[in-house]
Design a protein around this motif. Structure first.
Motif, PDB file in Angstrom:
ATOM      1  N   THR A 106       0.838  -1.210   0.000  1.00  0.00           N
ATOM      2  CA  THR A 106       0.000   0.000   0.000  1.00  0.00           C
ATOM      3  C   THR A 106       0.868   1.252   0.000  1.00  0.00           C
ATOM      4  N   ALA A 107       1.908   1.256   0.829  1.00  0.00           N
ATOM      5  CA  ALA A 107       2.816   2.410   0.864  1.00  0.00           C
ATOM      6  C   ALA A 107       3.551   2.578  -0.458  1.00  0.00           C
ATOM      7  N   ALA A 108       3.955   1.454  -1.067  1.00  0.00           N
ATOM      8  CA  ALA A 108       4.700   1.505  -2.329  1.00  0.00           C
ATOM      9  C   ALA A 108       3.846   2.027  -3.478  1.00  0.00           C
ATOM     10  N   MET A 109       2.523   2.090  -3.290  1.00  0.00           N
ATOM     11  CA  MET A 109       1.654   2.696  -4.297  1.00  0.00           C
ATOM     12  C   MET A 109       2.061   4.158  -4.548  1.00  0.00           C
ATOM     13  N   ALA A 110       2.590   4.816  -3.499  1.00  0.00           N
ATOM     14  CA  ALA A 110       3.064   6.192  -3.659  1.00  0.00           C
ATOM     15  C   ALA A 110       4.259   6.245  -4.606  1.00  0.00           C
ATOM     16  N   ASN A 111       5.144   5.243  -4.537  1.00  0.00           N
ATOM     17  CA  ASN A 111       6.283   5.192  -5.456  1.00  0.00           C
ATOM     18  C   ASN A 111       5.845   4.864  -6.881  1.00  0.00           C
ATOM     19  N   PHE A 112       4.789   4.059  -6.999  1.00  0.00           N
ATOM     20  CA  PHE A 112       4.220   3.804  -8.321  1.00  0.00           C
ATOM     21  C   PHE A 112       3.786   5.124  -8.955  1.00  0.00           C
ATOM     22  N   LEU A 113       3.135   5.966  -8.168  1.00  0.00           N
ATOM     23  CA  LEU A 113       2.711   7.279  -8.669  1.00  0.00           C
ATOM     24  C   LEU A 113       3.906   8.144  -9.055  1.00  0.00           C
ATOM     25  N   LEU A 123      11.942  -5.744   1.789  1.00  0.00           N
ATOM     26  CA  LEU A 123      10.687  -5.002   1.734  1.00  0.00           C
ATOM     27  C   LEU A 123      10.929  -3.538   1.369  1.00  0.00           C
ATOM     28  N   GLY A 124      12.051  -2.980   1.837  1.00  0.00           N
ATOM     29  CA  GLY A 124      12.376  -1.601   1.500  1.00  0.00           C
ATOM     30  C   GLY A 124      12.653  -1.402   0.020  1.00  0.00           C
ATOM     31  N   SER A 125      13.153  -2.451  -0.643  1.00  0.00           N
ATOM     32  CA  SER A 125      13.448  -2.336  -2.073  1.00  0.00           C
ATOM     33  C   SER A 125      12.185  -2.254  -2.921  1.00  0.00           C
ATOM     34  N   LEU A 126      11.019  -2.494  -2.305  1.00  0.00           N
ATOM     35  CA  LEU A 126       9.766  -2.320  -3.032  1.00  0.00           C
ATOM     36  C   LEU A 126       9.538  -0.857  -3.416  1.00  0.00           C
ATOM     37  N   CYS A 127      10.240   0.068  -2.751  1.00  0.00           N
ATOM     38  CA  CYS A 127      10.178   1.480  -3.165  1.00  0.00           C
ATOM     39  C   CYS A 127      10.650   1.605  -4.608  1.00  0.00           C
ATOM     40  N   GLN A 128      11.836   1.029  -4.883  1.00  0.00           N
ATOM     41  CA  GLN A 128      12.401   1.106  -6.228  1.00  0.00           C
ATOM     42  C   GLN A 128      11.561   0.318  -7.229  1.00  0.00           C
ATOM     43  N   ILE A 129      11.065  -0.839  -6.812  1.00  0.00           N
ATOM     44  CA  ILE A 129      10.226  -1.647  -7.697  1.00  0.00           C
ATOM     45  C   ILE A 129       8.944  -0.884  -8.042  1.00  0.00           C
ATOM     46  N   GLY A 130       8.365  -0.196  -7.063  1.00  0.00           N
ATOM     47  CA  GLY A 130       7.168   0.599  -7.318  1.00  0.00           C
ATOM     48  C   GLY A 130       7.425   1.703  -8.329  1.00  0.00           C
ATOM     49  N   THR A 131       8.565   2.393  -8.190  1.00  0.00           N
ATOM     50  CA  THR A 131       8.910   3.462  -9.140  1.00  0.00           C
ATOM     51  C   THR A 131       9.094   2.905 -10.542  1.00  0.00           C
ATOM     52  N   CYS A 132       9.826   1.797 -10.657  1.00  0.00           N
ATOM     53  CA  CYS A 132      10.051   1.173 -11.972  1.00  0.00           C
ATOM     54  C   CYS A 132       8.738   0.744 -12.608  1.00  0.00           C
ATOM     55  N   THR A 133       7.858   0.151 -11.796  1.00  0.00           N
ATOM     56  CA  THR A 133       6.571  -0.310 -12.310  1.00  0.00           C
ATOM     57  C   THR A 133       5.736   0.871 -12.806  1.00  0.00           C
ATOM     58  N   GLY A 134       5.781   1.983 -12.077  1.00  0.00           N
ATOM     59  CA  GLY A 134       5.055   3.176 -12.512  1.00  0.00           C
ATOM     60  C   GLY A 134       5.574   3.716 -13.831  1.00  0.00           C
ATOM     61  N   VAL A 136      15.132   0.003 -21.330  1.00  0.00           N
ATOM     62  CA  VAL A 136      15.681   0.696 -20.166  1.00  0.00           C
ATOM     63  C   VAL A 136      14.811   0.440 -18.930  1.00  0.00           C
ATOM     64  N   GLY A 137      13.489   0.511 -19.101  1.00  0.00           N
ATOM     65  CA  GLY A 137      12.576   0.308 -17.979  1.00  0.00           C
ATOM     66  C   GLY A 137      12.679  -1.088 -17.391  1.00  0.00           C
ATOM     67  N   PHE A 138      12.752  -2.102 -18.234  1.00  0.00           N
ATOM     68  CA  PHE A 138      12.830  -3.471 -17.726  1.00  0.00           C
ATOM     69  C   PHE A 138      14.208  -3.775 -17.136  1.00  0.00           C
ATOM     70  N   SER A 139      15.266  -3.120 -17.623  1.00  0.00           N
ATOM     71  CA  SER A 139      16.584  -3.263 -16.989  1.00  0.00           C
ATOM     72  C   SER A 139      16.541  -2.703 -15.575  1.00  0.00           C
ATOM     73  N   ASN A 140      15.883  -1.570 -15.433  1.00  0.00           N
ATOM     74  CA  ASN A 140      15.714  -0.956 -14.120  1.00  0.00           C
ATOM     75  C   ASN A 140      14.922  -1.862 -13.191  1.00  0.00           C
ATOM     76  N   LEU A 141      13.826  -2.421 -13.692  1.00  0.00           N
ATOM     77  CA  LEU A 141      12.977  -3.295 -12.885  1.00  0.00           C
ATOM     78  C   LEU A 141      13.715  -4.580 -12.510  1.00  0.00           C
ATOM     79  N   ALA A 142      14.467  -5.154 -13.460  1.00  0.00           N
ATOM     80  CA  ALA A 142      15.219  -6.380 -13.173  1.00  0.00           C
ATOM     81  C   ALA A 142      16.247  -6.138 -12.076  1.00  0.00           C
ATOM     82  N   GLY A 143      16.943  -5.006 -12.161  1.00  0.00           N
ATOM     83  CA  GLY A 143      17.914  -4.682 -11.123  1.00  0.00           C
ATOM     84  C   GLY A 143      17.266  -4.524  -9.765  1.00  0.00           C
ATOM     85  N   ALA A 144      16.072  -3.927  -9.729  1.00  0.00           N
ATOM     86  CA  ALA A 144      15.365  -3.743  -8.462  1.00  0.00           C
ATOM     87  C   ALA A 144      14.965  -5.081  -7.854  1.00  0.00           C
ATOM     88  N   PHE A 145      14.534  -6.025  -8.683  1.00  0.00           N
ATOM     89  CA  PHE A 145      14.168  -7.346  -8.165  1.00  0.00           C
ATOM     90  C   PHE A 145      15.389  -8.102  -7.648  1.00  0.00           C
TER      91      PHE A 145
END
Length: 555
Positions: free
Chosen positions: A119-126, A242-253, A394-403
């Motif tokens: 729920t908090a990571a939804m803010a990073n998605f935005l 769990l903290g890395s979900l911040c970066q995953i949320g941003t990448c997903t957005g 570029v986006g999927f490279s970012n997301l892969a690194g976050a995972f």
């Protein structure tokens, strides 16, 4: 010799070189050394010890596993019961780690926390969505609202977002300390929803600018609030993952904005739909936070111990309430009033606050925004003319690194990931500079450039992206955590704005190769800075980290 007595040894997740006697013997695997903590001293014993496990109990809160062990303690005859020195002699078989034998043994202590973190990571998605939403449709927006060709106004529409984020970063710390983390999420979601709606219905460029400013304010609050909230509710063992979900949320957005923006290439009015869609995650954040928990550390800090206990029971289990509350109370024994902004400049807190600002400055001046800016031209030179395909790569490279970072954060530690990340970024810059300067076959040069670009983004997402935001709240005491993170984020937005303002000017004046080389130098300096000033926070509770830092500062 005095009569042998039985004690219990427990192995903990604490990293260090000492075994500590504090009602129970605590086993630390790095070095077979025994110490007594009576009267606060640590006296080493030089006897070699080995232990065998009799039984075990897993503690889901911090990831430690307690082993019941029989120890025969032999004391020197001339030494009294209260002596801090003793010789221990144990005959035991070698212990080995084995995988869980049944499903109940698997550690699922992260599961109760996950819905609140998501729920908090939804803010990073935005955050990611609003970064991506303006890049493609900007031409259509300028054409429809009649400021096409005015590059200054186009740049202002983009950069006003950063101005709002700076304002939000300053106010977010004060707000979250005053009303709590959960309510702050809901309050800052209001400008996110209103700003997106205002931009979607804009009839003039002024309305778009005001909408982008409001969105920036909400994002500025959230960039500090999300890692702060996650670090305070997550179990110690899984705080990094769990903290890395911040970066995953941003990448997903970012990826969502890219995919949802595909119709904008043929529909000049599609940008309005994209802004309307941005209101939905904001509304979900408001509703979701109504059911999310408040930070138990904030609750303890304001004296709401009953609420803190019930929250800890919900997140970490009933069996961990007593120990967790004890830690929180110990951390609040000498609790003073909330720290003022000026106290961040005092000797006690200045080091931590300045480290946070320096980390974000290094992150920005290592060139992530500059590399992303030129990524499309690198792909075009390599024959990839489809801008969507280039952005997707570029986006999927970012997301892969976050995972990958999420899976390694709690096993390898923050320092290793941070140093490895910046090392990889420096290597990637070297590839891109080589493609620009070293004579080689054209296709090979383009390959170097594309590989370097993607590797840079991947390695950035391994550490420089997620660790920077996570480790700052981990290193700060509860008293200054929100304000120190707010100051650090202010540095981030100022540096971000400076890079956006000066990057093209520097490229024109000094050349792309020289600017990229400076990014590589900053990346190497970041490795050195991390090695010198960043402590490892993996496996340590926030209260333990606070004691270590305050102890080192007073030493």
């Amino acid at each position: 010799m005095a009569a042998a007595r039985g004690y219990q040894i427990c192995s903990t997740s604490h990293i260090g070189d000492t075994w500590i006697l504090d009602r129970r013997w605590k086993l630390c695997p790095r070095q077979l050394e025994l110490s007594s903590s009576r009267r606060g001293s640590f006296v080493p014993l030089r006897k070699h010890l080995s232990v065998s496990r009799v039984d075990s109990k897993f503690n889901p809160r911090d990831g430690s596993r307690f082993f019941g062990i029989k120890v025969h303690l032999e004391e020197e005859s001339e030494t009294s019961e209260d002596s801090d020195q003793a010789n221990a002699k144990v005959e035991v078989s070698k212990a080995t780690k084995q995988p869980p034998s049944r499903i109940s043994d698997w550690d699922l202590s992260w599961l109760p926390v996950l819905p609140h973190v998501v729920t908090a990571a939804m803010a990073n998605f935005l955050f990611g969505y609003h970064i991506g939403i303006i890049n493609g449709p900007l031409v259509s927006i300028a054409k429809e609202l009649k400021f096409e060709g005015n590059t200054l106004l186009e740049g202002f529409v983009v950069s006003i977002f950063i101005v709002g984020a700076f304002v939000g970063s300053i106010s977010g710390g004060v707000l979250s300390d005053a009303v709590g983390r959960r309510r702050t999420f809901q309050i800052c979601a209001i400008p996110l929803v209103l700003g997106a709606a205002l931009s979607a219905s804009a009839g003039s460029v002024d309305a778009v600018i005001l909408g982008r400013l409001l969105v920036g304010i909400g994002i500025g609050v959230n960039t500090a609030l999300v890692p702060l909230y996650i670090s305070e509710i997550a179990p110690t063992k899984y705080r990094g993952a769990l903290g890395s979900l911040c970066q995953i949320g941003t990448c997903t957005g970012l990826i969502a904005a890219l995919i949802f923006g595909i119709p904008a290439e043929t529909d000049p009015h599609w940008w309005r739909t994209m802004f309307w869609v941005a209101t939905l995650p904001g509304l979900l954040l408001i509703v979701g936070m109504q059911y999310a928990v408040e930070s138990p550390r904030w609750l303890g800090n304001v004296g709401k111990w009953d609420d803190a206990s019930s929250t800890i029971e919900k997140l970490w289990g009933k069996e961990n309430v007593e120990e967790a509350i004890k830690e929180l109370r110990n951390a609040n024994i000498n609790k003073e009033e909330e720290a003022s902004w000026s106290e961040l400049l005092t000797k006690r807190y200045f080091k931590v606050a300045s480290i946070g600002g320096a980390l974000f400055a290094l992150q920005q001046f290592a060139g992530i925004n500059g590399v992303l800016y030129f990524s499309s031209s690198n792909f075009q030179d390599a024959g990839i003319t489809n801008s969507i395909a280039a952005s997707a790569a570029v986006g999927f490279s970012n997301l892969a690194g976050a995972f990958v970072a999420s899976s390694l954060m709690d096993s390898q530690g923050r320092r290793k990931l941070l140093m490895g990340s910046y090392t990889g970024m420096a290597f990637s810059i070297a590839l891109m500079v080589s493609a620009l300067n070293i004579p080689m076959e054209e296709q090979l040069s383009h390959t170097f450039s594309v590989v370097g670009n993607l590797t840079y983004v991947f390695t950035f997402a391994l550490g420089a992206g997620p660790v920077t935001a996570l480790i700052i709240p981990e290193m700060c005491s509860t008293r200054i955590r929100a304000k120190a993170l707010a100051v650090s984020l202010c540095v981030h937005w100022v540096c971000n704005f400076a890079i956006g303002l000066l990057f093209l000017e520097f490229v024109q004046r000094f050349g792309l190769s020289a600017v990229y080389t400076s990014f590589g130098v900053v990346s190497l300096l970041s490795v050195l800075f991390t090695n010198l000033y960043i402590i490892e926070t993996k496996g340590r509770s926030l209260e333990e980290i606070e004691k270590i830092l305050l102890g080192s500062e007073s030493a």
